[in-house]
Design an enzyme around this catalytic site. Sequence first.
Site, PDB file in Angstrom:
ATOM      1  N   HIS A  92       0.808  -1.165   0.331  1.00 52.03           N
ATOM      2  CA  HIS A  92       0.190  -0.056   0.351  1.00 52.03           C
ATOM      3  C   HIS A  92       0.626   1.233   0.257  1.00 52.03           C
ATOM      4  O   HIS A  92       2.145   0.973   0.627  1.00 52.03           O
ATOM      5  CB  HIS A  92      -1.013   0.099   1.040  1.00 52.03           C
ATOM      6  CG  HIS A  92      -2.241   1.203   1.004  1.00 52.03           C
ATOM      7  ND1 HIS A  92      -1.996   2.408   1.377  1.00 52.03           N
ATOM      8  CD2 HIS A  92      -2.954   1.001   0.760  1.00 52.03           C
ATOM      9  CE1 HIS A  92      -2.646   3.389   1.537  1.00 52.03           C
ATOM     10  NE2 HIS A  92      -3.993   2.171   1.411  1.00 52.03           N
ATOM     11  N   GLU A 140      -4.050   3.033  -6.657  1.00 51.36           N
ATOM     12  CA  GLU A 140      -4.662   4.557  -5.663  1.00 51.36           C
ATOM     13  C   GLU A 140      -3.204   4.900  -6.390  1.00 51.36           C
ATOM     14  O   GLU A 140      -2.334   5.217  -6.157  1.00 51.36           O
ATOM     15  CB  GLU A 140      -4.682   3.613  -4.409  1.00 51.36           C
ATOM     16  CG  GLU A 140      -5.221   2.722  -3.527  1.00 51.36           C
ATOM     17  CD  GLU A 140      -5.550   2.308  -2.152  1.00 51.36           C
ATOM     18  OE1 GLU A 140      -7.160   2.667  -2.586  1.00 51.36           O
ATOM     19  OE2 GLU A 140      -4.764   3.376  -1.325  1.00 51.36           O
TER      20      GLU A 140
HETATM   21  O1  G3P Z   1      -6.870   1.677   0.562  1.00 51.60           O
HETATM   22  C1  G3P Z   1      -8.176   2.596   0.364  1.00 51.60           C
HETATM   23  C2  G3P Z   1      -7.132   3.977   0.671  1.00 51.60           C
HETATM   24  O2  G3P Z   1      -6.037   4.276   0.343  1.00 51.60           O
HETATM   25  C3  G3P Z   1      -8.339   4.469  -0.046  1.00 51.60           C
HETATM   26  O3  G3P Z   1      -8.494   5.958   0.708  1.00 51.60           O
HETATM   27  O4  G3P Z   1      -9.446   7.310   2.374  1.00 51.60           O
HETATM   28  O5  G3P Z   1      -8.795   7.969   0.525  1.00 51.60           O
HETATM   29  O6  G3P Z   1     -10.969   5.984   0.752  1.00 51.60           O
HETATM   30  P1  G3P Z   1      -9.449   7.326   0.865  1.00 51.60           P
END
Ligand code: G3P
Length: 221
Positions: A92, A140
């Site tokens: 992550h 992400e």
């Molecule tokens: O792993 C999920 C994360 O990094 C996304 O975070 O708070 O943007 O939904 P968020």
Amino acid sequence: MSDFSVFVNFKTYKEASGENSLNLAKICLKFSEEGFSVIPVVQALDLYRVTSQIKKPVWVQHFDDVLPGKFTGWITPEAVKESGGEGALLNHSEHPLPPGTVKHLVSKARQNGLKTMVCVKTLGQLKRLVKFKPDFLGYEISEFIGTATSITEVSPKSVAKAVKICGEIPLIVGAGINKKEDLVKAKELGARGVLISSAVVLAENQEQKLRELLSALSEEN
Ligand code: G3P
């Protein structure tokens, strides 16, 4: 069971730690029992607390590259399995690992009967890590994490490209996902699920927020 999964990353938020982790995991369970695939991704310390009460898949946020033995303070895949974990995130953006370690951990997870989702923050990284063949890839863009700007809204083209790069491996997309339209878009772009944290964990009413997000999937189905 839906073929589109919602991974709820509890991170180290107080609202999803300790007893709160169990409360939120029970909410996830409730939706799983309604036919959605909602997977809590908990801290290692909360794993057994949750799996001892929730008989549905629960994932952990990370494990380490160590063997059982003289390794104080680390998390082994064996311990994750023994504690009832079904899978783990690896790499992550908030817990990055060298590529060689990611490769090794994907195979150690498999030996221990654990699934993995290797996370990446760029398409370049995705191209390099897809060859390790984890069970899922998580894309992400870090700058949108924890914001109300969804990756699916501001970077749909990169999500579509990520889906292509992944080929057979399901792509899970995350960062800033905060409304049902984001799930609809993710699905439309070919993602097989979303990773969500702050929108649910920090919601005044976590259950209501999750229900609102999941309604995108029932309206679609
Ligand atoms: O792993 C999920 C994360 O990094 C996304 O975070 O708070 O943007 O939904 P968020």
